[in-house]
Design a protein around this motif. Sequence first.
Motif, PDB file in Angstrom:
ATOM      1  N   TYR A  92       0.825  -1.212   0.000  1.00 21.59           N
ATOM      2  CA  TYR A  92       0.000   0.000   0.000  1.00 21.59           C
ATOM      3  C   TYR A  92       0.858   1.262   0.000  1.00 21.59           C
ATOM      4  O   TYR A  92       0.427   2.318  -0.480  1.00 21.59           O
ATOM      5  CB  TYR A  92      -0.965  -0.030   1.179  1.00 21.59           C
ATOM      6  CG  TYR A  92      -2.121  -0.980   0.936  1.00 21.59           C
ATOM      7  CD1 TYR A  92      -3.199  -0.603   0.152  1.00 21.59           C
ATOM      8  CD2 TYR A  92      -2.111  -2.273   1.458  1.00 21.59           C
ATOM      9  CE1 TYR A  92      -4.242  -1.484  -0.097  1.00 21.59           C
ATOM     10  CE2 TYR A  92      -3.143  -3.155   1.208  1.00 21.59           C
ATOM     11  CZ  TYR A  92      -4.213  -2.749   0.427  1.00 21.59           C
ATOM     12  OH  TYR A  92      -5.241  -3.620   0.164  1.00 21.59           O
ATOM     13  N   SER A  95       1.461   1.741  -3.553  1.00 20.44           N
ATOM     14  CA  SER A  95       0.248   2.240  -4.203  1.00 20.44           C
ATOM     15  C   SER A  95       0.093   3.740  -3.983  1.00 20.44           C
ATOM     16  O   SER A  95      -0.249   4.483  -4.907  1.00 20.44           O
ATOM     17  CB  SER A  95      -0.977   1.489  -3.674  1.00 20.44           C
ATOM     18  OG  SER A  95      -2.098   1.698  -4.507  1.00 20.44           O
ATOM     19  N   ALA A 369      -6.011   0.466  -3.523  1.00 17.60           N
ATOM     20  CA  ALA A 369      -4.995  -0.423  -4.089  1.00 17.60           C
ATOM     21  C   ALA A 369      -4.949  -0.388  -5.607  1.00 17.60           C
ATOM     22  O   ALA A 369      -4.071  -1.022  -6.207  1.00 17.60           O
ATOM     23  CB  ALA A 369      -5.258  -1.856  -3.639  1.00 17.60           C
ATOM     24  N   ALA A 372      -1.384   0.088  -7.490  1.00 18.82           N
ATOM     25  CA  ALA A 372      -0.397  -0.972  -7.221  1.00 18.82           C
ATOM     26  C   ALA A 372      -0.909  -2.337  -7.635  1.00 18.82           C
ATOM     27  O   ALA A 372      -0.134  -3.194  -8.065  1.00 18.82           O
ATOM     28  CB  ALA A 372      -0.022  -0.975  -5.740  1.00 18.82           C
TER      29      ALA A 372
END
Length: 417
Positions: A92, A95, A369, A372
């Motif tokens: 994360y 991301s 998300a 990513a």
Amino acid sequence: MRFSALKILTEGLTGNKGWKPHWRDPEPKAEYDAIVIGGGGHGLSTAYYLAKNHGLRNVAVLEKGYIGGGNVGRNTTIVRANYFLPGNSEFYSHSLKLWEGLEEDLNYNVMHSQRGLINLFHSDGQRDAFARRGNAMINQGDDAILLDRDGVREILPYLDFDNARFPIYGGLYHPRGGTARHDAVAWGYARGADQRGVDLIQNCEVTGIDIENGRVTGVQTTRGAIRAKKVGLVVAGRSSQVAAMAGMRLPIESHVLQAFVTEGLKPVIDHVISFGMGHFYISQSDKGGLVFGGDLDFYASYAQRGNLPMAEHVMEAGMALMPAIGKARVLRSWGGIMDMSPDGSPVIDATHIDGLFLNCGWCYGGFKAVPASGWCMAHLMATNTPHEHAAGFRLDRFETGRGLMDEEGTGAQHNLH
């Protein structure tokens, strides 16, 4: 076309007659190098990064409805990187870095607003847990500030700090967290993928997955058979249904998560706020509506709507935290179908079928998300090796018990994550 201030000014002065469609509406080809099933945020970002990062342009995104009509347009738009466990934390974090450069990358305004996220805590135990989480975030390279009661009051003076049941002790402040416009994210990725040669095939439902000698060879759709060497399943709450076409039974349950928006109000909430005792979260959109949500409906369902008891529960939590919103009128509500995994963490992995790849199990973390997920899924499909930031998102962890990432510490019960 590329967007620019000059282009917007020119169109504004000439009646906006020169705009062109953002993406083509092509007929499906007989064969592609890769097919991505699912035209939501994760599917579109996967196709975009397949083309941009890996040069794969003979790619199709198959969407049974219209682009962005699923969960990517049915969420509360929160973007954050405040995860705790190794595996989730670095993913994360990656991301969020992609979010911060996304508008320039796509040449599209996704309205990413880093207004800051504050997770409130209401007991000494919660304070200790958030202090530990904040330290993990800082060690990962992200930002976290532990606020005491007065620190929260300075930023959020309109909360009920003296609620008899849930007094506010403080909060964990994540300044780089915030929101983005969900529809714009889908449109930006769709436009970017189309510009790189990806075919976006709408109204094309996959009805079967063709497999020969343990290898995927294509898909059957409502618009005919399409051959492909590689197929990615990126269909969120429909993951179990689509995987079943390949003879797979996934450890995924589908649950409804409701969200709500009020009438437009004058600016009052400058941040994203999460209520530590009621699983309630709220922010204010650019149009003035208060956007908020809460818990799952706690029973498995494929309906994109929720039930009234959970709506009442969410409203009660909002009133406990912020009584001032009591007179705001709710305009509408909606539900997203959440693909809930047993440990609350996602799956980005190759399957036992050669050429078939899986992206699912996003629970509450799907929207944040999107960049990513697509980045790592594209890497997996293009190279047949997991990306370093998604190496822990293996499907077989639920079979072996090794590498489980129970972020919430709630055990193997899907609807508690």
